[in-house]
Structures are given as C-alpha cells and as structure tokens.
Design an enzyme around this catalytic site. Structure first.
Site: not given
Length: 230
Positions: A88-89, A106, A114, A136, A174, A216
């Site tokens: 998720q980091n 994520h 863009c 573009c 979490s 951790a």
C-alpha cells in the site's frame, strides 16, 4: 510449493523514517486527508497537493530500506515457491531493498501521471501545477498515486494471487483501508493460513490465525527466517 502473498503497509517503512497516517507531528498530521489525498482536493488546490507530495517524495528519496524490507527481498529470492509482494506504500523502499517484483496498489511517489491523457513518466523531485505532460502537453500533471475515492492498481494480478494463496502475511497495516483490509478475511475463507506482523493489533486482527507484534525490523526478519527454515 507454498504460494505466499504478502501485503505491506506504512508500518514497514516507519523505521526508515517515513511517517504513517497516524503519526503525530508528521506530514499527514499537518493536513486534512480530503485536502491532499483526494481528486477533489487536487481540483481545489493543486499547488497545495503538489507541495505536499514534493515533501513526501523528498523524504522518501532520503530514506533507506530497513531490515524488514531486506528480509522480504531475501524471501522472494530464496523461497522455492511463489511470493507475491503487494504494498500500500508509495515509497520505493521495497525496490531498493532488492525485491524483484513489487505491486504498488496505491501508486508511486516516483511517478507522474497526466490527468488529461493518462500518460505516465518518472516524476521529477519537484512537481508543480504548470508542468506539462510530455505526451499531450496539457498542464494536467499529478502524482501517480491512488487517492481516496480512486480505484487501486493491479486487481488483475492481486485477485488471482489471493485466490491461490497458501499463506497470507500482512505487515505494518492498520486494517482500515479497503480493499486491502479485506484480503486476510478473503484468504482465510479460502483456506489459507493468515499471519499478522505489526507493531500492535490492527483493526482486522480477528482475521488472522497467528500474530507477532513488535518493530518490523525485528519481527519480519525473524518470521522470514522461520519460513525459509521450513
């Protein structure tokens, strides 16, 4: 061969100096999430959002992988079965630790996107609203991160991996952000063994068969050692 799926959250990078959502005094504590991590916030004040992510990008660039990141890279190298690493980091510490394949559901601070044409390219250290897309030319540059209300990346890889997992390990999460918060329950329902490695019990601690609590950088290398020892 045992198929292992690992989900990591902000807690694995905290010991590298990158704050979590709930850290007092950290970057997130200085801003309301709806102002800096939603499409609506970006539309209201793109300058604020870019300044926030510029600060996060600079912080991540100065951080170094800790023993937990290194242990997961070792697991991917030495485990005879399949290891799927989902994070998720939005930092790049798993990559720099040597993990061969990292699915960043994520997005990434190190990428630019863009908003007009969906072109992606490596982000400069500093981004600003006037930056033009190299594809573009629209002044619609944003960080390539998934904001609240947006769809996470990689479902086409994540879903089959979860469905085939023998072991699901959640590290430093979490248990509050979906869909990731539902992964353990899903894997457990399908018969996988589920393990939580965290500083403290998560919101979904009940979904795990086994839990180890502590920093951790200590508990992840220990757990990897037991897995590799068979």
């Amino acid at each position: 061969m045992e198929k292992i799926v690992i989900l990591t959250g902000a807690g694995i990078s905290a010991e590298s100096g990158l704050g979590t959502f709930r850290d007092e005094g950290g970057l997130w504590a200085q801003h309301a999430i709806e102002d800096v991590a939603t499409p609506e916030g970006f539309a209201r004040d793109p300058d604020l959002v870019h300044r926030f992510y510029n600060a996060r990008r600079a912080q991540a660039a100065e951080a170094t992988p800790n023993p937990a990141h290194l242990a997961l890279a070792r697991l991917a190298r030495e485990h005879p079965g399949e290891v799927t690493l989902i994070t998720q980091n939005v930092d790049d510490l798993h990559h720099r630790a040597g993990s061969p394949q990292v699915l960043q559901m994520h997005g990434t601070l190190m990428g630019a996107l863009c908003a007009a044409c969906d072109h992606r390219w490596p982000a400069p250290l500093v981004m600003q609203p006037a930056d033009r897309c190299p594809a573009c030319a629209a002044p619609a540059t944003r960080p390539d991160v998934v904001w609240f209300g947006e769809i996470p990346y990689g479902a086409e890889v994540i879903d089959p991996a979860l469905n085939g997992a023998d072991l699901f390990v959640s590290i430093g999460t979490s248990g509050q952000v979906y869909p990731a918060a539902a992964y353990a329950q899903h894997c457990r329902r399908l018969g996988a063994r589920t393990v939580e490695l965290n500083l403290e019990p998560s919101e979904n601690a009940r979904d795990f068969d086994e839990a180890h609590y502590g920093p951790a950088s200590k508990i992840v290398p220990e757990f990897v050692e037991t897995l590799l020892a068979g």
